[in-house]
Scaffold this motif. Sequence first.
Motif, PDB file in Angstrom:
ATOM      1  N   ASP A 104       4.340  -0.453 -10.136  1.00 26.94           N
ATOM      2  CA  ASP A 104       5.230  -1.420 -10.759  1.00 26.94           C
ATOM      3  C   ASP A 104       6.054  -2.079  -9.656  1.00 26.94           C
ATOM      4  O   ASP A 104       6.747  -1.387  -8.906  1.00 26.94           O
ATOM      5  CB  ASP A 104       6.144  -0.697 -11.764  1.00 26.94           C
ATOM      6  CG  ASP A 104       7.155  -1.643 -12.372  1.00 26.94           C
ATOM      7  OD1 ASP A 104       6.935  -2.119 -13.491  1.00 26.94           O
ATOM      8  OD2 ASP A 104       8.175  -1.918 -11.695  1.00 26.94           O
ATOM      9  N   LEU A 105       5.961  -3.389  -9.545  1.00 25.36           N
ATOM     10  CA  LEU A 105       6.750  -4.105  -8.534  1.00 25.36           C
ATOM     11  C   LEU A 105       7.807  -4.948  -9.239  1.00 25.36           C
ATOM     12  O   LEU A 105       7.527  -6.054  -9.685  1.00 25.36           O
ATOM     13  CB  LEU A 105       5.836  -4.987  -7.677  1.00 25.36           C
ATOM     14  CG  LEU A 105       4.931  -4.285  -6.655  1.00 25.36           C
ATOM     15  CD1 LEU A 105       4.009  -5.295  -5.978  1.00 25.36           C
ATOM     16  CD2 LEU A 105       5.733  -3.523  -5.611  1.00 25.36           C
ATOM     17  N   PHE A 106       8.978  -4.404  -9.388  1.00 25.35           N
ATOM     18  CA  PHE A 106      10.100  -5.090 -10.052  1.00 25.35           C
ATOM     19  C   PHE A 106       9.684  -5.647 -11.411  1.00 25.35           C
ATOM     20  O   PHE A 106       9.949  -6.802 -11.724  1.00 25.35           O
ATOM     21  CB  PHE A 106      10.663  -6.195  -9.143  1.00 25.35           C
ATOM     22  CG  PHE A 106      11.019  -5.715  -7.764  1.00 25.35           C
ATOM     23  CD1 PHE A 106      12.142  -4.919  -7.553  1.00 25.35           C
ATOM     24  CD2 PHE A 106      10.215  -6.030  -6.673  1.00 25.35           C
ATOM     25  CE1 PHE A 106      12.477  -4.468  -6.282  1.00 25.35           C
ATOM     26  CE2 PHE A 106      10.546  -5.578  -5.390  1.00 25.35           C
ATOM     27  CZ  PHE A 106      11.674  -4.796  -5.203  1.00 25.35           C
ATOM     28  N   GLY A 107       8.961  -4.836 -12.176  1.00 21.80           N
ATOM     29  CA  GLY A 107       8.576  -5.232 -13.516  1.00 21.80           C
ATOM     30  C   GLY A 107       7.195  -5.869 -13.622  1.00 21.80           C
ATOM     31  O   GLY A 107       6.717  -6.134 -14.723  1.00 21.80           O
ATOM     32  N   THR A 108       6.550  -6.107 -12.504  1.00 21.16           N
ATOM     33  CA  THR A 108       5.188  -6.673 -12.532  1.00 21.16           C
ATOM     34  C   THR A 108       4.178  -5.572 -12.237  1.00 21.16           C
ATOM     35  O   THR A 108       4.165  -5.005 -11.137  1.00 21.16           O
ATOM     36  CB  THR A 108       5.039  -7.813 -11.491  1.00 21.16           C
ATOM     37  OG1 THR A 108       6.038  -8.799 -11.731  1.00 21.16           O
ATOM     38  CG2 THR A 108       3.655  -8.448 -11.566  1.00 21.16           C
ATOM     39  N   SER A 109       3.344  -5.250 -13.239  1.00 24.33           N
ATOM     40  CA  SER A 109       2.328  -4.217 -13.031  1.00 24.33           C
ATOM     41  C   SER A 109       1.284  -4.757 -12.069  1.00 24.33           C
ATOM     42  O   SER A 109       0.762  -5.862 -12.236  1.00 24.33           O
ATOM     43  CB  SER A 109       1.689  -3.830 -14.361  1.00 24.33           C
ATOM     44  OG  SER A 109       1.162  -4.967 -14.984  1.00 24.33           O
ATOM     45  N   THR A 110       1.016  -3.975 -11.030  1.00 26.31           N
ATOM     46  CA  THR A 110       0.195  -4.453  -9.919  1.00 26.31           C
ATOM     47  C   THR A 110      -0.887  -3.448  -9.560  1.00 26.31           C
ATOM     48  O   THR A 110      -0.616  -2.276  -9.328  1.00 26.31           O
ATOM     49  CB  THR A 110       1.087  -4.710  -8.684  1.00 26.31           C
ATOM     50  OG1 THR A 110       2.131  -5.628  -9.043  1.00 26.31           O
ATOM     51  CG2 THR A 110       0.292  -5.274  -7.515  1.00 26.31           C
ATOM     52  N   LEU A 111      -2.118  -3.934  -9.513  1.00 26.51           N
ATOM     53  CA  LEU A 111      -3.249  -3.093  -9.117  1.00 26.51           C
ATOM     54  C   LEU A 111      -3.496  -3.264  -7.625  1.00 26.51           C
ATOM     55  O   LEU A 111      -3.536  -4.388  -7.120  1.00 26.51           O
ATOM     56  CB  LEU A 111      -4.505  -3.500  -9.909  1.00 26.51           C
ATOM     57  CG  LEU A 111      -5.799  -2.743  -9.571  1.00 26.51           C
ATOM     58  CD1 LEU A 111      -5.700  -1.271  -9.940  1.00 26.51           C
ATOM     59  CD2 LEU A 111      -6.992  -3.388 -10.283  1.00 26.51           C
ATOM     60  N   LEU A 112      -3.626  -2.131  -6.934  1.00 25.43           N
ATOM     61  CA  LEU A 112      -3.903  -2.156  -5.502  1.00 25.43           C
ATOM     62  C   LEU A 112      -5.299  -1.625  -5.232  1.00 25.43           C
ATOM     63  O   LEU A 112      -5.732  -0.654  -5.844  1.00 25.43           O
ATOM     64  CB  LEU A 112      -2.894  -1.264  -4.758  1.00 25.43           C
ATOM     65  CG  LEU A 112      -1.410  -1.476  -5.036  1.00 25.43           C
ATOM     66  CD1 LEU A 112      -0.589  -0.432  -4.283  1.00 25.43           C
ATOM     67  CD2 LEU A 112      -0.998  -2.882  -4.627  1.00 25.43           C
ATOM     68  N   CYS A 113      -6.033  -2.260  -4.324  1.00 29.36           N
ATOM     69  CA  CYS A 113      -7.322  -1.715  -3.866  1.00 29.36           C
ATOM     70  C   CYS A 113      -7.646  -2.341  -2.511  1.00 29.36           C
ATOM     71  O   CYS A 113      -6.987  -3.304  -2.093  1.00 29.36           O
ATOM     72  CB  CYS A 113      -8.432  -1.971  -4.884  1.00 29.36           C
ATOM     73  SG  CYS A 113      -8.842  -3.693  -5.163  1.00 29.36           S
TER      74      CYS A 113
END
Length: 233
Positions: A104-113
Amino acid sequence: MTYYFIADLHLNENQPEITRLFLQFMQEKAPLAQAVYILGDLFDFWIGDDEESELISNVKNAIKTLTTSGTKCYFICGNRDFLIGKSFSEQTGMVILPDYHVIDLFGTSTLLCHGDTLCTDDKKYQQFRKKVHQKWRQAIFLMFPLSWRIRIAEKIRAKSKQEKRGKSAEIMDVNTEFTAQIVTKFKVEQLIHGHTHRQAIHNHNHFTRIVLGDWKADYASILEVKKQGTRFI
Ligand code: OKV
Ligand code: MN
């Protein structure tokens, strides 16, 4: 609160400038951050945690110093340094994440790969990946003495260099349909990856796709995420 994202430094002995840039980043910028995410290909090749060199020990020390001072350091393996393991992690305090990881980046769900798994058009590479990611193959490879592994890896790299010449730019990029599927599957609003070396922030219909660039002697691709905004610094 700051998060940094980097990938594709491809650290190697022949380009000491890039290692210097990385060490500078780790000493000057990284300590001010909450966490640093390294999304693969920190090293140009990796044949086991037991290999030692000045480059490797300098990088390990920099990560250890950072994690000891309170900044978290996370790593997703790349297509080149996928053999980085538990021993490296224990020596440095760097946490190894699975191939896909949601934050979670300040409320933005973020997928990392890393991004290599998104390049589904490159059939040859996906075949190679499947092979070298097999646990039994890795276990056998790691049982060989270091000198054998160096020779085997050199052979594999020479062969791959030959094959790469025939591949088009499109094949080497992410497959847009597959990428959209992955984003839907993980129910995220944002995706951050590297691998393709094409630094960009793409605004797609349903999600934002941020691509980290590769590092050059005179250019460090660093994504900074703050509450106020996201940018390459
Ligand atoms: C990494 C890539 C070389 C691409 C070998 C089993 C096997 C691991 C390995 C050997 C090679 C990593 C570890 C390297 C990535 C290349 C060439 C192309 C496209 C085995 C497990 F098969 F021998 F049993 N390897 N190295 N390539 O030199 O870092 O990603 S590597
Ligand atoms: Mn890569």
